[in-house]
Design an enzyme around this catalytic site. Structure first.
Site, short mmCIF file in Angstrom:
data_model
loop_
_atom_site.label_atom_id
_atom_site.label_comp_id
_atom_site.label_asym_id
_atom_site.label_seq_id
_atom_site.Cartn_x
_atom_site.Cartn_y
_atom_site.Cartn_z
N HIS A 81 -19.86 1.06 82.49
CA HIS A 81 -19.02 1.70 83.50
C HIS A 81 -19.33 1.09 84.85
CE1 HIS A 81 -16.55 4.68 85.43
NE2 HIS A 81 -17.50 4.82 86.33
N TYR A 120 -6.44 10.70 89.30
CA TYR A 120 -7.48 11.06 88.34
C TYR A 120 -7.65 12.57 88.37
CZ TYR A 120 -9.35 6.34 87.68
OH TYR A 120 -9.53 5.04 87.35
N MET A 158 -20.94 1.11 91.16
CA MET A 158 -21.66 1.89 90.20
C MET A 158 -21.91 0.93 89.09
SD MET A 158 -20.32 5.42 88.68
CE MET A 158 -20.26 6.57 90.01
N HIS A 190 -3.08 6.78 81.31
CA HIS A 190 -3.78 5.51 81.31
C HIS A 190 -5.11 5.58 80.57
CE1 HIS A 190 -6.19 2.19 82.86
NE2 HIS A 190 -5.05 1.56 82.93
N HIS A 191 -5.89 6.58 80.84
CA HIS A 191 -7.09 6.77 80.03
C HIS A 191 -7.54 8.23 80.08
CE1 HIS A 191 -9.86 5.85 83.67
NE2 HIS A 191 -10.11 7.10 83.33
N HIS A 193 -6.61 9.81 83.63
CA HIS A 193 -6.05 8.91 84.63
C HIS A 193 -4.54 8.84 84.40
CE1 HIS A 193 -5.85 4.48 86.26
NE2 HIS A 193 -4.97 5.27 86.80
N HIS A 244 -17.19 -0.12 88.87
CA HIS A 244 -15.98 0.05 89.68
C HIS A 244 -15.30 -1.29 89.96
CE1 HIS A 244 -17.27 4.33 91.06
NE2 HIS A 244 -16.92 4.27 89.81
#
Ligand SMILES: *[C@@H]1O[C@H](CO)[C@@H](O)[C@H](O)[C@H]1NC(C)=O
Ligand SMILES: *[C@@H]1O[C@H](CO)[C@@H](O)[C@H](O)[C@H]1NC(C)=O
Length: 657
Positions: free
Chosen positions: A395, A208, A470, A240-241, A313, A397
């Protein structure tokens, strides 16, 4: 089998639909393969039906499916191929294992058109969103895992398929998200936030990168009306993002422009931690997003972000060396301001140690409330009575499984603002609501996230690392309010009580609450107490109860609230929000078809023919599809009558493969 072939040809013959249906535009598209070159999917939907079109770089067979988890088992699959003679063979199947999926006795997907062009195979097919059939998965809002496969050759036999080998995959899509492909007005300018020939790490697969950007001087207020990914050619498979975040705190943009760090770097500036307001989200295979016509994201005006943080990512699965990347995000903006500014508000829980997920929990629900008085105050400050919600973004994890935003008015729960039954850490896309929703003064919102920690031995706390948890729900709305965070966490006192404290007191010296009774707990910090507990089901349940009925600390913050105000809010104890008198229950479309009485009659009347249909041979005989309508009806009646012959039938099928 001759009869089989003949009747199958008829499928082709009857699959001629009205031209309008075929030519209607697709509103969504995505590449399913990571390299974005072999398997292209387009789709559109209405209230009842979803239509897909696949274009695949093969002249062999093509498979497409809706999966419960990305795996083949339990997936609703279609396979199709076009022979050199131009005949199409297309089947609705169901996979009970990682093996050739069996052909459904009820063919519920309709082939609308098909063809080959020398390099590619095209199939267009549709089905009802809800089929009430355990071999056809219901297509719902939220994340859907789709699976795909293809082979270089047509099968030697119509129903037999060769193993597809490595040309297969799975990816997440929001199939029922609002429309993504929209027309742009003429006066559009662009600004790009791009990485700068970044040397993609090759020692690890997952990387990341965070890079800071100063927002350029735009000469006054503008509206961002859309965004697009800019993916460097050749790097498609590793990006990836890409997310763009604005920050809750004001950062000095000059200090951090062009500054970049990998996520695990110890040098990441501490104030980047507040950069959690997701304003742009792009995930692998996705296209950009266009905001509704009335709405634009304000940039360049006083109070708008002057600094943005981009997260890229890189998924360097092949651990390729020497890759340089300059991918990023392009914002499309206009000076012709739209009616409303887009607002982004964060719901859920504050990221920190008062989020506690006990280890070994199968489905632990964390609950964050956006209290009615907080929303009310925020609306009063803008002199408005309501906001319109256009999208929701979650969002969380790795342990997160499900996400939901609940909406309550006068004790009655309205349909969920957002619901994702298949949350995927690797695919966190904004859900554009199909229909805007009004949140009125006095309403309140609850965000719930369900976690699975059965594989963990330690407590999972809220925190910034992937192994921490999170959970945030962002609401895209208009008109924009100054409110940035509308959240709650269980209060520390509620946890201390769940751990057995009977008397608790605030110690100014420690700036924290500590138990004073019973004696064995006296003076011990929560950290220490948590460290020594041994988790069992009863304690897990107590901690679960804290989420819904325990006292809370309410976070109700505008952008310019100070850290002291924040701290004060986290210490203040509040009762949980008002009880929901009438919880929302999703109507089960499969239970509301017809009235019980008439169904019963029909069942009895059709019993005889049903048994006929469900013999293996009789079923094969009627594969033609011409009789499909009537056949399907009979089968449904049958299933409701009794499950056992159906099960028997499935077993018979399985053995025959
Ligand atoms: C076939 O269609 C694909 C996808 O639309 C296109 O990329 C390809 O060039 C076409 N091939 C030929 C030979 O026309
Ligand atoms: C099966 O097909 C035969 C021949 O086409 C037809 O006569 C019969 O009615 C069909 N059965 C059902 C249940 O559709």
């Amino acid at each position: 089998m001759t009869a089989f072939w003949t009747s199958l040809r008829l499928v082709v013959a009857v699959a001629v639909l009205s031209a309008t249906r075929l030519e209607a535009k697709f509103t969504h598209s995505a590449y399913l393969d990571a390299a974005r070159e072999k398997y292209f999917l387009q789709w559109r939907y209405d209230a009842e039906t979803i239509t897909f079109r696949v274009e695949v770089a093969t002249l062999g067979y093509v498979g497409f499916g809706i999966s419960p988890n990305g795996d083949m088992t339990g997936s609703d699959i279609v396979t199709g191929f076009v022979t050199d003679q131009g005949d199409t063979f297309f089947f609705d199947r169901y996979a009970t294992a990682r093996a050739m999926p069996t052909i459904d006795s009820s063919q519920d997907w309709t082939l609308e058109s098909s063809g080959e062009n020398g390099t590619h195979t095209f199939l267009q097919f549709s089905r009802k969103l809800v089929l009430c059939d355990h071999t056809d998965r219901t297509i719902e809002a939220g994340t859907t895992r789709v699976i795909w496969a293809y082979h270089g050759e047509d099968p030697p036999h119509d129903t037999e398929l060769m193993y597809h080998g490595e040309t297969r995959g799975a990816r997440s899509l929001m199939l029922l998200s609002g429309p993504q492909n929209a027309e742009l007005p003429e006066q559009v300018q662009t600004m790009e936030f791009l990485n700068d020939a970044y040397a993609v790490p090759y020692k690890k697969v997952t990387n990341y990168l965070y890079r800071g950007f100063k927002v350029p001087d735009l000469g006054g207020k503008k509206h961002v009306i859309a965004f697009e990914p800019v993916v460097q050619a050749g790097n498609e498979a590793v990006i990836h993002h890409m997310f763009l975040y604005a920050c809750l705190e004001d950062l000095d943009p000059n200090l951090y422009d062009g500054v970049q760090y990998l996520r695990e770097s110890r040098d990441i500036p501490a104030d980047w931690r507040s950069c959690k307001v997701t304003i742009i989200v792009w995930d692998v295979g996705g296209v950009g997003m266009h905001y509704p016509e009335k709405v634009g994201l304000s940039v360049g005006a006083p109070g708008d972000p002057t600094f943005l943080l981009m997260e890229t990512h890189y998924n360097n699965a092949q651990r390729k060396k020497g890759m340089k990347d300059s991918s990023g995000i392009r914002l499309l903006y206009t000076s012709e301001l739209r009616e409303y500014d887009l607002g982004l508000m964060q719901l859920g829980m504050e990221v920190g140690h008062t989020q506690i997920i006990p280890p070994g929990s199968q489905s632990f629900v964390s609950v964050g409330n956006c209290y009615p008085d907080c929303l009310e105050k925020a609306m009063e400050a803008e002199s408005i009575d309501k906001i319109n919600v256009i999208g929701v973004h979650f969002h969380a994890h790795l342990a997160a499984r499900k996400m939901r935003v609940r909406h309550v008015r006068n004790g009655v729960e309205l349909p969920w603002l957002g619901n994702d039954e298949n949350f995927d850490f690797n695919f966190q896309q904004t859900i554009r609501l199909q229909k805007e929703r009004e949140v009125l003064k006095g309403d309140y919102l609850i965000v719930e996230c369900t976690y699975d920690t059965t594989d963990r031995e330690e407590i999972t706390h809220g925190g910034p690392n992937t192994q921490d948890e999170m959970y945030l729900g962002h609401i895209l709305h208009y008109p924009k309010m100054k409110l940035r965070r509308c959240k709650s966490n269980p209060h520390r006192v509620a946890y201390l009580e769940a751990l057995g404290a009977t008397e608790v007191m605030f110690r100014a010296g420690k700036d924290d609450f500590v138990p004073i009774q019973p004696p064995q707990m006296a003076g011990k910090s929560m950290k220490k107490l948590l460290h020594s507990v041994s988790w069992n089901e009863e304690l897990r349940q107590k901690f679960q109860a804290v989420q819904r009925t325990g006292k809370t600390s309410v976070i109700c913050m505008k952008k310019d609230n100070s850290w002291e105000e924040f701290h004060q809010q986290t210490l203040t104890m509040r009762e949980p929000p008002p009880v929901i008198l009438h919880p929302f229950e999703e109507t089960d479309a499969c239970k509301t078809q017809g009235t019980g009485a008439s169904r019963l009659k029909m069942r009895q009347g059709s019993k005889k023919s049903i048994n006929g249909v469900h013999g293996h041979e009789a079923n094969a005989e009627n594969k033609s599809g011409i009789k499909k309508g009537s056949r399907r009806k009979t089968r449904k009646n049958h299933r409701k009558l009794s499950l056992s012959p159906w099960r028997h039938h499935r077993r018979a099928r399985k053995i025959s493969w």
